[in-house]
Scaffold this active site. Structure first.
Site, PDB file in Angstrom:
ATOM      1  N   ASN A  73      37.314  38.164  41.992  1.00  0.00           N
ATOM      2  CA  ASN A  73      38.099  37.256  41.108  1.00  0.00           C
ATOM      3  C   ASN A  73      38.000  35.904  41.392  1.00  0.00           C
ATOM      4  O   ASN A  73      38.421  34.891  40.703  1.00  0.00           O
ATOM      5  CB  ASN A  73      39.370  37.746  40.677  1.00  0.00           C
ATOM      6  CG  ASN A  73      39.458  38.965  39.898  1.00  0.00           C
ATOM      7  OD1 ASN A  73      38.498  39.448  39.425  1.00  0.00           O
ATOM      8  ND2 ASN A  73      40.441  39.652  40.172  1.00  0.00           N
TER       9      ASN A  73
ATOM     10  N   HIS B 238      38.019  41.399  33.634  1.00  0.00           N
ATOM     11  CA  HIS B 238      38.578  41.945  34.939  1.00  0.00           C
ATOM     12  C   HIS B 238      40.130  42.152  34.952  1.00  0.00           C
ATOM     13  O   HIS B 238      40.554  43.076  35.612  1.00  0.00           O
ATOM     14  CB  HIS B 238      38.349  40.631  35.785  1.00  0.00           C
ATOM     15  CG  HIS B 238      36.987  40.517  36.380  1.00  0.00           C
ATOM     16  ND1 HIS B 238      36.707  40.034  37.671  1.00  0.00           N
ATOM     17  CD2 HIS B 238      35.669  40.910  35.855  1.00  0.00           C
ATOM     18  CE1 HIS B 238      35.394  40.151  37.854  1.00  0.00           C
ATOM     19  NE2 HIS B 238      34.886  40.745  36.603  1.00  0.00           N
TER      20      HIS B 238
ATOM     21  N   HIS C  55      27.078  39.287  29.400  1.00  0.00           N
ATOM     22  CA  HIS C  55      26.367  38.579  30.482  1.00  0.00           C
ATOM     23  C   HIS C  55      25.269  37.865  29.939  1.00  0.00           C
ATOM     24  O   HIS C  55      24.408  36.985  30.426  1.00  0.00           O
ATOM     25  CB  HIS C  55      25.589  39.408  31.578  1.00  0.00           C
ATOM     26  CG  HIS C  55      26.665  39.949  32.521  1.00  0.00           C
ATOM     27  ND1 HIS C  55      26.091  40.938  33.528  1.00  0.00           N
ATOM     28  CD2 HIS C  55      27.805  39.455  32.782  1.00  0.00           C
ATOM     29  CE1 HIS C  55      27.311  41.085  34.409  1.00  0.00           C
ATOM     30  NE2 HIS C  55      28.215  40.161  33.864  1.00  0.00           N
TER      31      HIS C  55
ATOM     32  N   ARG D 263      34.987  36.807  31.213  1.00  0.00           N
ATOM     33  CA  ARG D 263      34.887  37.699  32.240  1.00  0.00           C
ATOM     34  C   ARG D 263      36.370  38.015  32.593  1.00  0.00           C
ATOM     35  O   ARG D 263      36.657  39.037  33.355  1.00  0.00           O
ATOM     36  CB  ARG D 263      34.159  36.974  33.230  1.00  0.00           C
ATOM     37  CG  ARG D 263      32.482  38.045  33.285  1.00  0.00           C
ATOM     38  CD  ARG D 263      31.755  37.076  33.823  1.00  0.00           C
ATOM     39  NE  ARG D 263      30.785  36.872  32.674  1.00  0.00           N
ATOM     40  CZ  ARG D 263      29.501  36.042  32.656  1.00  0.00           C
ATOM     41  NH1 ARG D 263      29.575  34.999  33.686  1.00  0.00           N
ATOM     42  NH2 ARG D 263      28.864  36.340  31.842  1.00  0.00           N
TER      43      ARG D 263
END
Length: 326
Positions: free
Chosen positions: A97, A72, A194, A68
């Site tokens: 974040n 990001h 995910h 992730r």
């Protein structure tokens, strides 16, 4: 026209086409290449992978955290490790974040690489490699990672507003991905990340209680037989910090069961479940129900995303430590 002139014309056309392709590649961040460090730091990939494996053995949350974090990072100023920079009002401090984890893994790998080949490997490349290795350690497929990125010097919390959100409609999700040169297939494949990891209750508890403010009702897109399980994991009076697997029953293994859960209305995040509800994305969810189809496309989309707006050549810098600009 003589044969010589004809040959020269063909060669000229070939050169023009080649230059055009090169320009297009540079625009789309394809100036990276597999094996960029083959001579300058040949052990880079083995060092990063062993570092990820070591940390993962003691903390399973490292894998989804690194995956992730790379995602990001790429959505803000491109894949330039700007998310790693410490300081007030940097990307790291932004709400989207705030719960990311795995920074210590990148710092550890960087320290080892600085000892092996100082000033050579960028933090952006370490993060891209670590994201790939996070899939590998959770029993997913591996893929070749083009390297050659350089590190950015700008990191602002205010620039994170374009990150995909857990309430985003499919149209908004598609728009945010399209702005990065990623299509609908990339969107569904990358959200498939995910399949590992968890989400804090604060990001989906609103779906479980008083969804329409007309009583103790839930989001009707949640399978009624799944609702009691989610409510037990996220009580209404909880502070929201409890965490629930995004891929129920398989949160520590990289596989395609995430898409099966969407088909069965067991998606935890609202934005995830919408991928099954919307016809334009459901097509790809159905395609990814098979493990092999998903793993191949996920690797392709990761390579595509990891080349978004990258800095190469003389752009940016090679940070000495990943949390601070030189």
């Amino acid at each position: 026209m003589g044969r010589g002139s004809s040959n020269h014309t063909i060669i000229l056309i070939f050169v023009v086409v080649l230059l055009a392709q090169l320009d297009a590649a540079l625009v789309h961040g394809q100036a990276t290449r597999v094996g960029f460090y083959s001579k300058t730091c040949p052990r880079v990939e083995s060092i990063v992978r062993s570092t990820v494996q070591t940390h993962f053995r003691s903390n399973l949350t490292i894998a989804p955290g690194l995956l992730r974090m790379h995602f990001h990072d790429c959505f803000v100023h491109g894949c330039d490790a700007s998310i790693l920079i410490d300081g007030a009002n940097t990307e790291k401090t932004a709400p989207p974040n705030s719960l990311l984890r795995g920074y210590e893994v990148i710092d550890d790998a960087k320290a080892k690489l600085e000892a092996a080949c100082p000033g050579v490997v960028s933090c952006a490349d370490i993060l891209a490699l670590a994201a790939r290795d996070s899939v590998f350690v959770t029993k997913g497929s591996s893929w070749q990672v083009p390297t050659g990125r350089r590190d950015g010097r700008i990191s602002l919390a205010s620039d994170t507003s374009n990150l995909p959100g857990f309430r985003d409609s499919v149209d908004v999700q598609k728009q945010k991905f399209a702005e990065k040169g990623l299509d609908t297939k990339d969107l569904v494949a990358l959200v498939g990340g995910h399949t590992i990891g968890t989400a804090a209750c604060q990001f989906f508890r609103y779906r479980l209680y008083n969804f329409t403010t007309s009583g103790n009702d839930a989001d009707p897109t949640i399978d009624p037989t799944f609702l009691p399980q989610l409510r037990a994991l996220c009580p209404q009076n909880d502070d929201g910090t409890r965490r629930v697997g995004l891929d129920t029953g398989s949160q520590n293994r990289f596989d395609s069961s995430f898409f099966n859960n969407l088909r069965n209305s067991h998606g935890v995040l609202e934005s995830d479940q919408k991928l099954w509800i919307d016809a334009s994305t459901r097509t790809f969810v159905q395609r990814f129900l098979g493990v092999r189809g998903f793993s191949v496309e996920f690797g392709r989309s990761m390579v595509k995303m990891s080349n978004v707006d990258v800095k190469t050549g003389t752009e940016g810098e090679i940070r000495k430590i990943c949390s601070a600009i030189n």
